[in-house]
Design a protein around this motif. Structure first.
Motif, mmCIF file in Angstrom:
data_model
loop_
_atom_site.group_PDB
_atom_site.id
_atom_site.type_symbol
_atom_site.label_atom_id
_atom_site.label_comp_id
_atom_site.label_asym_id
_atom_site.label_seq_id
_atom_site.Cartn_x
_atom_site.Cartn_y
_atom_site.Cartn_z
ATOM 1 N N ALA A 1 69.585 -15.015 14.042
ATOM 2 C CA ALA A 1 68.215 -14.809 14.531
ATOM 3 C C ALA A 1 67.750 -15.995 15.378
ATOM 4 O O ALA A 1 67.149 -15.808 16.448
ATOM 5 C CB ALA A 1 67.268 -14.597 13.354
ATOM 6 N N LEU B 1 66.873 -15.866 19.397
ATOM 7 C CA LEU B 1 65.584 -16.287 19.953
ATOM 8 C C LEU B 1 65.754 -17.383 21.003
ATOM 9 O O LEU B 1 65.028 -17.418 21.985
ATOM 10 C CB LEU B 1 64.657 -16.759 18.834
ATOM 11 C CG LEU B 1 64.198 -15.652 17.867
ATOM 12 C CD1 LEU B 1 63.436 -16.247 16.695
ATOM 13 C CD2 LEU B 1 63.370 -14.609 18.586
ATOM 14 N N ARG C 1 68.303 -10.077 22.973
ATOM 15 C CA ARG C 1 68.335 -10.672 21.630
ATOM 16 C C ARG C 1 69.220 -9.916 20.646
ATOM 17 O O ARG C 1 69.969 -10.540 19.911
ATOM 18 C CB ARG C 1 66.914 -10.796 21.089
ATOM 19 C CG ARG C 1 66.126 -11.854 21.773
ATOM 20 C CD ARG C 1 64.773 -12.021 21.094
ATOM 21 N NE ARG C 1 63.941 -12.874 21.908
ATOM 22 C CZ ARG C 1 62.778 -12.526 22.418
ATOM 23 N NH1 ARG C 1 62.281 -11.346 22.152
ATOM 24 N NH2 ARG C 1 62.099 -13.353 23.152
ATOM 25 N N ALA D 1 72.289 -11.689 18.687
ATOM 26 C CA ALA D 1 72.195 -11.762 17.229
ATOM 27 C C ALA D 1 73.388 -11.085 16.566
ATOM 28 O O ALA D 1 74.009 -11.638 15.659
ATOM 29 C CB ALA D 1 70.894 -11.144 16.740
ATOM 30 N N LEU E 1 65.608 -6.907 15.625
ATOM 31 C CA LEU E 1 65.109 -7.633 16.800
ATOM 32 C C LEU E 1 64.889 -6.725 18.003
ATOM 33 O O LEU E 1 64.372 -7.169 19.021
ATOM 34 C CB LEU E 1 66.079 -8.757 17.178
ATOM 35 C CG LEU E 1 66.092 -9.960 16.266
ATOM 36 C CD1 LEU E 1 67.194 -10.920 16.664
ATOM 37 C CD2 LEU E 1 64.743 -10.673 16.307
#
Length: 188
Positions: free
Chosen positions: A123, A127, A134, A138, A187
């Protein structure tokens, strides 16, 4: 697609495909029988002997994430998205280093990593490096980082574990891989 991957990983976690057998020598508990006044008692003793460890690959924890990431790598290369590919490779490298640092061999089980380390690292990397992508960063960093850092980079320690079976992407690392995939989907 995310829903299908979720179920494929979950159902595939019950399937391990054997790929190699490792033989080592170490202490083995054996039993002998001792008769005392006509009653036979089993008595355990420790002896040195050959131990076999079957190394297998978990479908849900290794093959499903690997196929998704390989698909994304090919897609990025075909679309000539070298900047995104570089960010993804960097995220996987960082996640691999963190996973290697936190993974530990557990005697009788295999390689283990604290459950929430991979999703938290994935995560944070998503970011920091993800931009508009994202979920890709991730998922790729969370799953491949654990597979490479925790499982593959600890391959030389498998002989010392004394486990009858060790699963790449299973047992002690599956939780982290699965949760990293869930975080990637969240996300979106």
């Amino acid at each position: 697609m995310a829903f299908t991957l979720f179920w494929a990983a979950l159902i595939g976690s019950f399937i391990n495909i054997p790929i190699k057998e490792i033989k080592s020598y170490g202490p083995v508990v054996r039993m002998t029988k001792v008769s005392f006044f006509g009653i036979t008692y089993p008595v355990p003793y420790v002896d040195w002997g050959e131990q076999k460890t079957v190394v297998s690959i978990n479908v849900g924890g290794a093959l499903v994430p690997l196929s998704v990431v390989l698909y994304e790598v090919v897609r990025l290369l075909v679309l000539d998205e070298t900047f995104l590919f570089t960010r993804m490779a960097t995220a996987i490298l960082i996640s691999t280093i963190v996973s290697k640092a936190f993974s530990r061999p557990v005697r009788g089980l295999g390689i283990a990593i604290p459950t929430f380390i991979p999703p938290l690292v994935a995560a944070i990397l998503a970011l920091l490096l993800g931009g508009d992508n994202r979920p890709l960063i991730a998922y790729a960093s969370g799953t491949m980082g654990v597979l490479i850092g925790a499982d593959l980079l600890n391959w030389n320690k498998l002989k010392e574990l004394g486990a009858p079976m060790v699963s790449i992407g299973g047992a002690g690392t599956f939780d982290g891989i699965f949760l990293a995939g869930i975080i990637a989907v969240l996300l979106v």
